[in-house]
Write a protein that holds these residues in place. Structure first.
Motif, short mmCIF file in Angstrom:
data_model
loop_
_atom_site.label_atom_id
_atom_site.label_comp_id
_atom_site.label_asym_id
_atom_site.label_seq_id
_atom_site.Cartn_x
_atom_site.Cartn_y
_atom_site.Cartn_z
N ILE A 117 -49.69 57.98 -3.09
CA ILE A 117 -50.70 59.02 -3.01
C ILE A 117 -51.06 59.57 -4.40
N ASP A 118 -50.06 59.66 -5.32
CA ASP A 118 -50.38 60.21 -6.64
C ASP A 118 -51.32 59.28 -7.40
N HIS A 119 -51.17 57.97 -7.23
CA HIS A 119 -52.08 57.02 -7.87
C HIS A 119 -53.48 57.12 -7.28
N LEU A 120 -53.55 57.25 -5.95
CA LEU A 120 -54.86 57.35 -5.29
C LEU A 120 -55.59 58.61 -5.73
N LEU A 121 -54.86 59.71 -5.84
CA LEU A 121 -55.48 60.97 -6.30
C LEU A 121 -55.98 60.83 -7.74
N HIS A 122 -55.20 60.15 -8.57
CA HIS A 122 -55.61 59.95 -9.96
C HIS A 122 -56.88 59.11 -10.03
N LYS A 124 -59.18 58.88 -7.69
CA LYS A 124 -60.28 59.69 -7.16
C LYS A 124 -60.76 60.71 -8.19
N ARG A 125 -59.83 61.43 -8.80
CA ARG A 125 -60.22 62.47 -9.76
C ARG A 125 -60.88 61.86 -11.00
N THR A 126 -60.36 60.72 -11.45
CA THR A 126 -60.95 60.07 -12.61
C THR A 126 -62.34 59.56 -12.29
N SER A 127 -62.53 58.99 -11.11
CA SER A 127 -63.85 58.51 -10.70
C SER A 127 -64.86 59.63 -10.66
N GLU A 128 -64.47 60.76 -10.08
CA GLU A 128 -65.39 61.89 -9.98
C GLU A 128 -65.72 62.47 -11.36
N ARG A 129 -64.76 62.44 -12.26
CA ARG A 129 -65.03 62.94 -13.62
C ARG A 129 -65.99 62.01 -14.36
N ILE A 130 -65.82 60.69 -14.19
CA ILE A 130 -66.65 59.73 -14.91
C ILE A 130 -68.05 59.62 -14.31
N ILE A 147 -52.46 50.58 6.26
CA ILE A 147 -52.84 51.69 7.14
C ILE A 147 -52.46 53.03 6.52
N LYS A 148 -51.30 53.09 5.89
CA LYS A 148 -50.89 54.34 5.24
C LYS A 148 -51.87 54.70 4.12
N ALA A 149 -52.26 53.70 3.31
CA ALA A 149 -53.22 53.97 2.23
C ALA A 149 -54.56 54.44 2.80
N ALA A 150 -54.98 53.82 3.90
CA ALA A 150 -56.23 54.23 4.54
C ALA A 150 -56.15 55.68 5.01
N ALA A 151 -55.01 56.06 5.59
CA ALA A 151 -54.82 57.44 6.03
C ALA A 151 -54.82 58.40 4.84
N PHE A 152 -54.14 58.02 3.75
CA PHE A 152 -54.16 58.84 2.54
C PHE A 152 -55.60 59.03 2.06
N GLY A 153 -56.35 57.92 2.04
CA GLY A 153 -57.74 57.99 1.58
C GLY A 153 -58.57 58.94 2.42
N ALA A 154 -58.41 58.85 3.73
CA ALA A 154 -59.17 59.74 4.62
C ALA A 154 -58.81 61.20 4.38
N MET A 155 -57.52 61.47 4.17
CA MET A 155 -57.09 62.85 3.91
C MET A 155 -57.65 63.37 2.58
N MET A 156 -57.88 62.45 1.62
CA MET A 156 -58.46 62.84 0.33
C MET A 156 -59.97 62.99 0.39
N GLY A 157 -60.57 62.52 1.49
CA GLY A 157 -62.02 62.61 1.61
C GLY A 157 -62.76 61.33 1.27
#
Length: 214
Positions: A117-122, A124-130, A147-157
Motif C-alpha cells: 500500500i505504501d508503494h501504491l500511495l507513492h 498515486k501522489r507522484t502521479s498527481e503532482r506530475i 485482488i488485494k492490490a485492486a482493493a487497495f487501489g479502490a480505497m485510494m480512489g
C-alpha cells in the motif's frame, strides 16, 4: 471519486498455458465467452493485447504515441515503477495527447515496484503532482496479490484491473474458476465500501470517450 469504479478484466495472457489452470481461456470462443461473462459480472473494459514487443525503447514509445494521436485514439499508459512516471512526463512534454491522461500502475512484476500500500500511495501522489488533476488512475497488481492490490487501489480512489492474464490463483494452489469469478470477488469487496462497478457507458464518460454508437 464518484463511487463508480471501472473494472478492467484481462482475460488471458501470452505467458500462461492451460497446464497452469483449466479455467484459462485459450480458443477465440473461450476468450469471447469469458469476456462476456466478465462483463456480466461487472467488468466494463476488456483490453486487447495487440503489440509488437521490441523492448519498448524511447523511440518506439514516441512512434506509438504519435500514431495513436494522429488517429485520435485515447491511450492508457502503464508504469511499472516510479521512474516510469518521469519517462511519461518526458514524452507528454513533447506532444499533446487526449485528456484525461489514463495511467495504470502495474505492480508486482519482477524488476518493478511491489504492490504494498505504501508503494501504491507513492505512485498515486507522484502521479498527481506530475500530471495534475486531469488524470484517471488504475491499479493493476500481478500475482496472487492482485485482488488485494485492486482493493487497495479502490480505497485510494483509483480504478482497477483483474483477470487471468495477471493472476490465475485465488490463493496458492487454488485457481479461480474463471475471469468472471475474479470480477465477482472484487465487486463484493467494493460493495462492502459502498462502491459500485461502472457500466461500460459510465466508463466511457469517466475516460472522456465518446458514447458508443448504437
Amino acid at each position: 471519486m464518484s463511487g463508480k469504479v471501472i473494472i478492467t478484466c484481462a482475460v488471458t495472457g501470452s505467458s500462461l498455458s492451460p497446464s497452469m489452470s483449466k479455467a484459462l481461456p485459450l480458443t477465440p470462443e473461450q476468450i469471447l465467452q469469458q469476456s462476456l461473462d466478465a462483463v456480466s459480472a461487472g467488468a466494463s473494459i476488456q483490453p486487447a493485447q495487440l503489440r509488437d514487443r521490441d523492448q519498448n525503447s524511447f523511440a518506439t514509445i514516441a512512434r506509438m504515441m504519435d500514431s495513436l494521436t494522429e488517429h485520435d485514439i485515447a491511450m492508457e499508459f502503464e508504469c511499472y515503477d516510479v521512474g516510469h512516471l518521469y519517462v511519461l512526463e518526458h514524452h507528454l512534454s513533447k506532444r499533446t495527447v487526449k485528456k484525461p491522461v489514463i495511467l495504470q500502475f502495474l505492480t508486482g512484476t519482477l524488476g518493478g515496484i511491489s504492490s504494498e500500500i505504501d508503494h501504491l500511495l507513492h505512485l498515486k501522489r507522484t502521479s498527481e503532482r506530475i500530471f495534475g488533476k486531469d488524470l484517471v488512475l488504475f491499479t493493476h497488481g500481478t500475482g496472487t496479490g492482485n485482488i488485494k492490490a485492486a482493493a487497495f487501489g479502490a480505497m485510494m480512489g483509483t480504478h482497477l484491473r483483474v483477470g487471468q492474464e495477471d493472476n490465475l490463483f485465488e490463493r496458492p494452489g487454488v485457481p479461480f474458476a474463471s475471469n468472471a469469478a475474479q470480477v465477482e470477488k472484487i465487486v463484493r469487496v467494493l460493495r462492502e465500501f459502498d462502491l459500485e462497478p461502472a457500466t461500460p457507458e459510465e466508463a466511457r464518460a469517466i475516460l472522456g470517450l465518446p458514447a458508443q454508437a448504437r
